[in-house]
Design an enzyme around this catalytic site. Structure first.
Site, PDB file in Angstrom:
ATOM      1  N   ARG A  19      18.571  38.175 -29.373  1.00 24.36           N
ATOM      2  CA  ARG A  19      18.982  36.822 -28.974  1.00 24.36           C
ATOM      3  C   ARG A  19      20.480  36.571 -29.198  1.00 24.36           C
ATOM      4  O   ARG A  19      21.152  36.041 -28.303  1.00 24.36           O
ATOM      5  CB  ARG A  19      18.127  35.777 -29.704  1.00 24.36           C
ATOM      6  N   ASN A  37      12.503  33.247 -28.204  1.00 26.49           N
ATOM      7  CA  ASN A  37      11.310  34.080 -28.389  1.00 26.49           C
ATOM      8  C   ASN A  37      10.081  33.291 -27.977  1.00 26.49           C
ATOM      9  O   ASN A  37       9.918  32.125 -28.350  1.00 26.49           O
ATOM     10  CB  ASN A  37      11.153  34.487 -29.859  1.00 26.49           C
TER      11      ASN A  37
END
Length: 569
Positions: A19, A37
């Site tokens: 990320r 996520n």
């Protein structure tokens, strides 16, 4: 002209710095949107002009070190008005059966974390639990997906202010590194003597103030050696010939000075392991080449993030060399090879760098026996109390820590290609896996495509009785467990059951079919039968020699008929 691209990715994309990597790519290109996520994988929505969007689409070409993409889908949507920035969304909760996320195996420390440990004045100088998004524990500390700190065994260690700042900064390499910690807020080490052992070989040590409360919680005596002082004290004891139980990543090791033949003989006697080869840990490649012939394939395996035990030809002293400083034959009396490994955790690095912990470099043994911390044939010890009870007659000292290990995982053992028995350097694979565990599990094996297989189908396949592993499938992925051992032993059968629960919970799968060995008296067969009855599942039996051939077919993506030869036992 503005557009919005939506990506859904599956694979090893959580807990590996994915990320923040996407965040940096999007910000660099002045794109807006988010990354987050989800149980289905990582979702990315990016918005901007065509040229920067086309540049962003090349992100799979330069992923973070631990990231692996299994599938990627892209779609387009109408751009959102007034969106001004790119951000990282909070993970959506777990509990969705059939997610497509992969948990990373446990991996060795990266060079940046080792530099932190080696630098005086750094907050993590000599800290045995240093990690970042590119390295450290994963599988052994993870309870569930999404992989966030509350779902790991680090949940009980609240982050201090500096660690929290790192954890929440997308530009920091410790952004959302779930095991992130430092000596002020994280796990700690301490050294104790066994109940029946001679007096402690170190002077009474005053613990660090932040550990005083935990010292009281664990009921440690005034003579427990706390924090970094435990490392040089342990090494001095090992050089004196003592035997220690060391709590690592997936359980305990039993350790002694590998060049002290008397200490090795005593370890063999206590563990009731008279002949089987013992694994040896050394500091680095140069040390490994001092004791064995290290081929290029062996070097690659030794230094890989998995850090397996690598079987290498042992160097022998010539008749003229009376004291060559080599490893004694008693380590592997029945073979010309030796199993070597490099440090796999920051704690193990400290054993070869006591100067990072206030000790002296000359106190370091050149090589340490690192064999599984277990009674003969039983599973590796997991917790501190369990180790005290089961290893108390084997160890003089215990190096403990207080980060919980959620699942037992032994060291992996491999033959490099050119050292494989009968291989003559012609093997088509870089290594022959003797024991697949730490560093490799739970990475899946991709199965050959099959039209009748649905994406979320799950099969539970129980292995045979000796050298046992089991398998759970999820669509076209096969997840083989870590090495379990002989499940005719009660302790290993319990290990089998706890690992099955852990992996099933981690993958969030519900089997629709059970496959077991044809032999009705294997305990693994009985467990599989009980499992199928409990959940009302269809059961299939398969002779395990046929299963061996099928495993090779899966490994090489073969779907057509084959002639297989299984030489088993």
């Amino acid at each position: 002209m503005k557009a919005r691209h939506i990506y859904i990715l599956t694979g090893q994309v959580q807990g590996v710095g994915f990320r923040p990597f996407i965040y940096r790519e999007a910000v660099k290109l002045h794109l807006t949107g988010f990354v987050g996520n989800t149980p289905e994988g990582v979702r990315i929505e990016v918005q901007g002009d065509e040229e920067p969007l086309a540049a962003f689409a090349r992100f799979p070409e330069h992923l973070p070190p631990l990231a692996r993409i299994a599938s990627l889908s892209r779609s387009e949507a109408a751009p959102l008005p007034d969106e001004e920035a790119f951000h990282i969304e909070q993970s959506s909760g777990g509990g969705h059966r059939g997610h497509s996320v992969l948990v990373s195996p446990d991996v060795a420390p990266c060079e940046e974390c080792l530099a932190d440990m080696a630098t005086p004045g750094n907050r993590r100088f000599g800290y045995a639990f240093t990690n970042c998004t590119n390295c450290g524990p994963r599988y052994t500390i993870t309870r569930s997906i999404p992989y966030d700190r509350p779902a790991t065994s680090m949940a009980c260690f609240p982050l201090c202010a500096p660690c929290a700042e790192e954890y929440h900064n997308p530009l920091d390499r410790r952004f959302h590194a779930q095991p992130n910690a430092c000596p002020d807020c994280g796990p700690m080490l301490w050294l104790e003597t066994a109940d029946n052992s001679p007096a402690a070989p170190w002077p009474e040590h005053t613990p660090f103030p932040m550990h005083a409360e935990r010292k009281e919680r664990y009921g440690l005596t005034g003579n427990a050696c706390m924090g970094n002082a435990a490392i040089p004290a342990l090494l001095i004891a090992l050089k004196e010939g003592r035997i220690a139980a060391i709590r690592g990543l997936g359980g305990f090791h039993l350790a002694c000075d590998a060049q002290n033949a008397q200490a090795v003989a005593e370890l063999r006697r206590r563990k009731a392991r008279p002949h089987k080869a013992l694994a040896v840990m050394v500091a680095d490649e140069e040390s490994a080449s001092r004791f064995a012939r290290i081929s290029e394939d062996a070097r690659v395996l030794l230094t890989s993030p998995a850090r397996p035990i690598v079987i290498c030809p042992r160097k022998k002293a010539s008749s003229e060399e009376k004291n060559a400083g080599l490893l004694p034959d008693i380590l592997a009396p029945d073979t010309a090879s030796i199993g070597l490994m490099l440090p796999s955790t920051p704690l193990h690095y400290l054993l070869f760098h006591p100067e990072w912990a206030g000790g002296k470099k000359e106190d370091v043994p050149q090589a340490l026996v690192m064999t599984s911390g277990n009674p003969h044939g039983a599973p590796i010890c997991l917790g501190n109390r369990e180790a005290k009870k089961r290893l108390g007659s084997m160890a003089d000292l215990f190096l403990f820590h207080d980060r919980d290990i959620l699942v037992r995982v032994d060291d992996s053992v491999v033959f490099p290609a050119e050292e494989q028995p009968g291989g003559h350097g012609l093997s088509p694979v870089p290594e022959l896996m003797v024991r697949r565990a730490r560093g490799f599990v739970p990475s899946p094996q991709k199965l050959p495509p099959r039209a009748s297989r649905r994406a979320k189908d799950c099969v539970f396949a129980a292995g045979a009785e000796l050298k046992h592993t089991f398998c759970l499938t999820r669509g076209e992925e096969a997840f083989v467990s870590q090495h379990i051992g002989n499940v005719s032993l009660t302790e290993n059968l319990a290990f089998f059951e706890e690992t099955l629960r852990h992996l099933q919970n981690l993958l969030e799968v519900e089997p629709c079919l059970v496959v077991r060995d044809l032999h009705p008296d294997y305990l693994s067969s009985r467990l599989a039968e009980r499992f199928s009855q409990q959940y009302g599942l269809r059961q299939v039996t398969l002779q395990h020699h046929a299963a061996h051939v099928c495993a090779v077919m899966a490994e090489h993506s073969l779907n057509e008929p084959v002639l297989g030869l299984a030489l088993d036992g």
